[in-house]
Design an enzyme around this catalytic site. Structure first.
Site, PDB file in Angstrom:
ATOM      1  N   LEU A  50      39.812  41.753  29.402  1.00  0.00           N
ATOM      2  CA  LEU A  50      38.427  41.674  29.871  1.00  0.00           C
ATOM      3  C   LEU A  50      38.393  41.497  31.390  1.00  0.00           C
ATOM      4  CD1 LEU A  50      36.685  39.447  27.161  1.00  0.00           C
ATOM      5  CD2 LEU A  50      37.259  41.892  27.131  1.00  0.00           C
TER       6      LEU A  50
ATOM      7  N   ARG B 210      31.123  34.605  42.163  1.00  0.00           N
ATOM      8  CA  ARG B 210      31.543  33.391  42.867  1.00  0.00           C
ATOM      9  C   ARG B 210      32.692  33.625  43.849  1.00  0.00           C
ATOM     10  NH1 ARG B 210      32.184  29.789  37.630  1.00  0.00           N
ATOM     11  NH2 ARG B 210      32.373  31.883  36.755  1.00  0.00           N
TER      12      ARG B 210
ATOM     13  N   LYS C 296      37.228  40.517  41.508  1.00  0.00           N
ATOM     14  CA  LYS C 296      38.219  39.440  41.698  1.00  0.00           C
ATOM     15  C   LYS C 296      39.589  39.790  41.143  1.00  0.00           C
ATOM     16  CE  LYS C 296      36.711  36.658  37.783  1.00  0.00           C
ATOM     17  NZ  LYS C 296      36.140  35.370  37.400  1.00  0.00           N
TER      18      LYS C 296
ATOM     19  N   GLN D  75      31.992  48.382  30.426  1.00  0.00           N
ATOM     20  CA  GLN D  75      30.936  47.553  29.841  1.00  0.00           C
ATOM     21  C   GLN D  75      29.770  47.630  30.829  1.00  0.00           C
ATOM     22  OE1 GLN D  75      31.366  43.304  29.998  1.00  0.00           O
ATOM     23  NE2 GLN D  75      30.122  42.958  28.176  1.00  0.00           N
TER      24      GLN D  75
ATOM     25  N   GLU E  85      31.055  26.091  23.002  1.00  0.00           N
ATOM     26  CA  GLU E  85      30.890  26.248  24.450  1.00  0.00           C
ATOM     27  C   GLU E  85      30.268  24.980  25.028  1.00  0.00           C
ATOM     28  OE1 GLU E  85      32.122  28.836  26.376  1.00  0.00           O
ATOM     29  OE2 GLU E  85      33.081  29.120  24.428  1.00  0.00           O
TER      30      GLU E  85
ATOM     31  N   LYS F 266      63.026  47.699  61.946  1.00  0.00           N
ATOM     32  CA  LYS F 266      62.135  48.499  61.099  1.00  0.00           C
ATOM     33  C   LYS F 266      62.805  49.808  60.744  1.00  0.00           C
ATOM     34  CE  LYS F 266      59.759  51.822  62.051  1.00  0.00           C
ATOM     35  NZ  LYS F 266      58.917  52.898  62.598  1.00  0.00           N
TER      36      LYS F 266
ATOM     37  N   ASN G 104      78.026  46.227  68.270  1.00  0.00           N
ATOM     38  CA  ASN G 104      77.365  45.065  68.866  1.00  0.00           C
ATOM     39  C   ASN G 104      76.182  45.539  69.712  1.00  0.00           C
ATOM     40  OD1 ASN G 104      76.740  42.837  70.663  1.00  0.00           O
ATOM     41  ND2 ASN G 104      78.575  41.895  69.818  1.00  0.00           N
TER      42      ASN G 104
ATOM     43  N   ASN H 288      61.377  54.361  70.109  1.00  0.00           N
ATOM     44  CA  ASN H 288      61.301  55.327  69.004  1.00  0.00           C
ATOM     45  C   ASN H 288      59.993  56.108  68.979  1.00  0.00           C
ATOM     46  OD1 ASN H 288      59.938  52.900  68.398  1.00  0.00           O
ATOM     47  ND2 ASN H 288      60.041  53.312  66.217  1.00  0.00           N
TER      48      ASN H 288
ATOM     49  N   SER I 269      75.063  47.625  80.587  1.00  0.00           N
ATOM     50  CA  SER I 269      73.827  46.837  80.518  1.00  0.00           C
ATOM     51  C   SER I 269      72.756  47.435  81.406  1.00  0.00           C
ATOM     52  CB  SER I 269      74.030  45.415  81.015  1.00  0.00           C
ATOM     53  OG  SER I 269      75.250  44.943  80.652  1.00  0.00           O
TER      54      SER I 269
HETATM   55  C1  UD1 Z   1      35.253  31.630  28.405  1.00  0.00           C
HETATM   56  C2  UD1 Z   1      35.172  31.117  26.978  1.00  0.00           C
HETATM   57  C3  UD1 Z   1      35.441  29.611  26.978  1.00  0.00           C
HETATM   58  C4  UD1 Z   1      36.793  29.348  27.578  1.00  0.00           C
HETATM   59  C5  UD1 Z   1      36.898  29.957  28.962  1.00  0.00           C
HETATM   60  C6  UD1 Z   1      38.308  29.866  29.478  1.00  0.00           C
HETATM   61  C7  UD1 Z   1      33.551  32.492  25.787  1.00  0.00           C
HETATM   62  C8  UD1 Z   1      32.166  32.581  25.261  1.00  0.00           C
HETATM   63  N1  UD1 Z   1      33.867  31.375  26.442  1.00  0.00           N
HETATM   64  O1  UD1 Z   1      34.199  31.030  29.147  1.00  0.00           O
HETATM   65  O2  UD1 Z   1      35.428  29.130  25.631  1.00  0.00           O
HETATM   66  O3  UD1 Z   1      37.052  27.954  27.629  1.00  0.00           O
HETATM   67  O4  UD1 Z   1      36.535  31.346  28.952  1.00  0.00           O
HETATM   68  O5  UD1 Z   1      38.413  30.314  30.789  1.00  0.00           O
HETATM   69  O6  UD1 Z   1      34.334  33.376  25.570  1.00  0.00           O
HETATM   70  N2  UD1 Z   1      33.685  39.164  30.758  1.00  0.00           N
HETATM   71  C9  UD1 Z   1      33.392  40.484  30.644  1.00  0.00           C
HETATM   72  N3  UD1 Z   1      32.150  40.830  30.211  1.00  0.00           N
HETATM   73  C10 UD1 Z   1      31.218  39.921  29.886  1.00  0.00           C
HETATM   74  C11 UD1 Z   1      31.530  38.563  30.011  1.00  0.00           C
HETATM   75  C12 UD1 Z   1      32.788  38.208  30.457  1.00  0.00           C
HETATM   76  O7  UD1 Z   1      34.217  41.349  30.906  1.00  0.00           O
HETATM   77  O8  UD1 Z   1      30.118  40.336  29.498  1.00  0.00           O
HETATM   78  C13 UD1 Z   1      35.048  38.790  31.216  1.00  0.00           C
HETATM   79  C14 UD1 Z   1      35.041  38.133  32.577  1.00  0.00           C
HETATM   80  O9  UD1 Z   1      35.220  39.090  33.612  1.00  0.00           O
HETATM   81  C15 UD1 Z   1      36.239  37.198  32.477  1.00  0.00           C
HETATM   82  C16 UD1 Z   1      36.281  36.824  31.009  1.00  0.00           C
HETATM   83  O10 UD1 Z   1      35.555  37.836  30.320  1.00  0.00           O
HETATM   84  O11 UD1 Z   1      37.451  37.863  32.806  1.00  0.00           O
HETATM   85  C17 UD1 Z   1      35.684  35.440  30.724  1.00  0.00           C
HETATM   86  O12 UD1 Z   1      34.320  35.412  31.051  1.00  0.00           O
HETATM   87  P1  UD1 Z   1      33.646  34.151  31.696  1.00  0.00           P
HETATM   88  O13 UD1 Z   1      32.206  34.423  31.877  1.00  0.00           O
HETATM   89  O14 UD1 Z   1      34.425  33.702  32.859  1.00  0.00           O
HETATM   90  O15 UD1 Z   1      33.801  33.078  30.506  1.00  0.00           O
HETATM   91  P2  UD1 Z   1      33.723  31.510  30.617  1.00  0.00           P
HETATM   92  O16 UD1 Z   1      32.316  31.095  30.749  1.00  0.00           O
HETATM   93  O17 UD1 Z   1      34.684  31.025  31.625  1.00  0.00           O
HETATM   94 CA    CA Z   2      35.924  31.977  33.394  1.00  0.00          CA
END
Ligand code: UD1
Ligand code: CA
Length: 452
Positions: free
Chosen positions: A10, A17, A24, A77, A157, A336, A362, A371, A408
């Site tokens: 994912l 942030r 990121k 997505q 959560e 280099k 040397n 160069n 030299s």
């Molecule tokens: C999630 C978990 C939480 C866990 C935490 C650990 C869920 C609902 N919660 O929360 O239980 O403790 O990670 O770090 O799963 N992403 C997508 N598409 C989306 C949403 C998220 O690609 O629609 C990806 C984000 O880019 C990221 C990852 O999924 O890489 C996690 O998403 P994020 O929103 O950071 O989840 P957390 O709130 O941290």
């Molecule tokens: Ca996260």
């Protein structure tokens, strides 16, 4: 493991942030995009298929993740409706049919192969969902794992957790393995009736249990599940990575006088009995063979240092620097795209670029290979057992033969044959007594001026 597996990575987040112009997962850890670290751990866990779920910078992320030992497909997505929704973006890939589905996050670059393999083992043992959890002193923000008699009952959560549940310190690392035969059906039942109105992947646990399936959690070290949401966390992840890799190298036989001041790249290779002094930085692509010494304050990138060679202090090796066995590149030298032959010495204040330096040659202090003519780069070839006198400029393209000697202060513009002596400077003249004469005259003139 004979079971087939699809990993789903994912990485569709907006990275708000990070306050960055790029996703990121493209930000580097140890000189390589975060996403590439995740993919490498999949490969190390012998996983050969993965689906990327992407949002912004999809093409860049896809190429940063690509490598030839894993088959990657990419899915976009378009709306960011939660982790459950994100996994379903890769529906087509899941539908191909796998024994195991392994969900990982693109922003968790410290994960190693071990917990991924442990999660899959949990499926092989007959569980339908295996969640990778970790224990932490500060669980704020994480989903809490509700475990009873070794069974995982639910993941709650933060925002939906009761006061009692918020006290739980066993957390969801975000990564989980799902029985491939049940995955699509379970995922399609996830709803969004929660505080955030998102489709939570974590709801899969209760959905599964309502159907009589079994879920468990496997514990992994907290450091492996550290996620990156902002630059401060990125720096913390970098620090953990560096510490871990330094430790591995030291345990494998590398000495470091002040390990916390040594910075490594993802691919830095250091042989046994290599000594690294304080404040050394390794950019990508460096190999140092056994017994070599890297003195303090040196910077190396794209370089190879052979056995027994010494570098620095204060040396800079740039891409294509290739130091032969027992050679020396000393203080304030830059090399280099150049080969330094076995036993050759480039000891002080020198620039060697686009060059070949033969064995045991040397190179005197302050030698410069010129160069670059402002448009093109040219090559300097220096043979074996040659001697380049201090403060010489070798204007490329030019060659200096085996056993040749350059006086030299020479500016060498024509090739020097083997065993020849080359002078490329004005001949020195001596005027006996002339210094005293001049001094006396100047003094007399000054005295005359002061009188008037
Ligand atoms: C999630 C978990 C939480 C866990 C935490 C650990 C869920 C609902 N919660 O929360 O239980 O403790 O990670 O770090 O799963 N992403 C997508 N598409 C989306 C949403 C998220 O690609 O629609 C990806 C984000 O880019 C990221 C990852 O999924 O890489 C996690 O998403 P994020 O929103 O950071 O989840 P957390 O709130 O941290
Ligand atoms: Ca996260």
């Amino acid at each position: 493991m004979q079971r087939t597996c699809l990993a789903i990575i994912l990485a569709a987040g907006e990275s708000t942030r990070m306050k960055s112009s790029m996703s990121k997962v493209l930000h580097p850890v140890a000189g390589r995009p975060m996403i590439a670290h995740v993919v490498e751990s999949l490969v190390k866990a012998s996983i050969s298929s993965a689906a990327l779920v992407l949002g912004r910078d999809a093409d860049l992320v896809k190429s940063a993740a690509a490598r030839n030992d894993i088959d990657l497909s990419a899915f976009i997505q378009t709306e960011r409706l939660g982790t459950g929704h994100a996994v379903l973006a890769a529906k087509e890939a899941i539908a191909r049919g796998y024994d195991d589905i392994l969900v990982v996050f693109g922003d968790t670059p410290l994960i190693t192969a071990a917990p991924l393999t442990a999660a899959r083992q949990g499926l092989a043992d007959g569980n339908d969902v295996v969640v990778i959890g970790f224990k932490t002193a500060d669980p704020t923000g994480y989903g809490r794992l509700i475990v009873e008699n070794d069974e995982l009952l639910a993941i709650r959560e933060q925002k939906d957790a009761s006061e009692a549940e918020q006290k739980i310190t066993y957390c969801n690392g975000g990564l989980m393995a799902i029985n491939g035969a049940k995955a699509l059906e379970l995922l399609s039942r996830i709803g969004n009736a929660n505080v955030k109105g998102e489709y939570y992947l974590t709801d899969i646990v209760e959905i599964l249990r309502a159907q009589g399936g079994k879920a468990i959690a496997v514990e992994a070290p907290e450091t492996e599940l550290t996620g990156c949401n902002n630059r401060a966390e990125l720096a913390a992840i970098e620090a953990i990575w560096q510490k871990r890799r330094r430790h591995e190298l030291m345990v494998s036989g590398v000495s470091m006088l002040a390990p916390e001041t040594v910075f490594l790249s993802f691919d830095t290779e250091l042989g046994q009995d290599v000594l690294i002094e304080p404040n050394v930085v390794f950019g990508p692509g460096v190999t140092v063979e056994s017994g070599a010494i890297i003195h303090a304050f040196s910077h190396l990138e794209g370089a190879h240092v052979s056995a027994g060679a010494t570098v620095g202090p204060y040396a800079r090796l740039r891409p294509g620097a290739n130091l032969g066995p027992d050679s020396k590149v000393g203080n304030f030298c830059e090399v280099k795209k150049a080969e330094i032959g076995a036993g050759a010495k480039v000891n002080h204040l020198t620039y060697i670029g686009d060059a070949f330096v033969g064995e045991k040659t040397n190179i005197g202090a302050g030698t410069i290979t010129c160069n670059y003519d402002g448009v093109n780069k040219h090559v300097t070839r220096i043979g074996a057992n040659a001697f380049i006198g201090s403060n010489s400029s070798l204007v490329a393209p030019v060659s200096v033969g085996n056993g040749a000697l350059v006086a030299s202060g020479s500016v060498i513009t024509r090739d020097v044959p083997d065993d020849a002596l080359a002078f490329g400077r004005a001949r020195q003249e001596i005027k006996p007594g002339r210094a005293k004469m001049l001094r006396d005259r100047y003094r007399a003139e000054k005295a005359a001026k002061q009188k008037t």
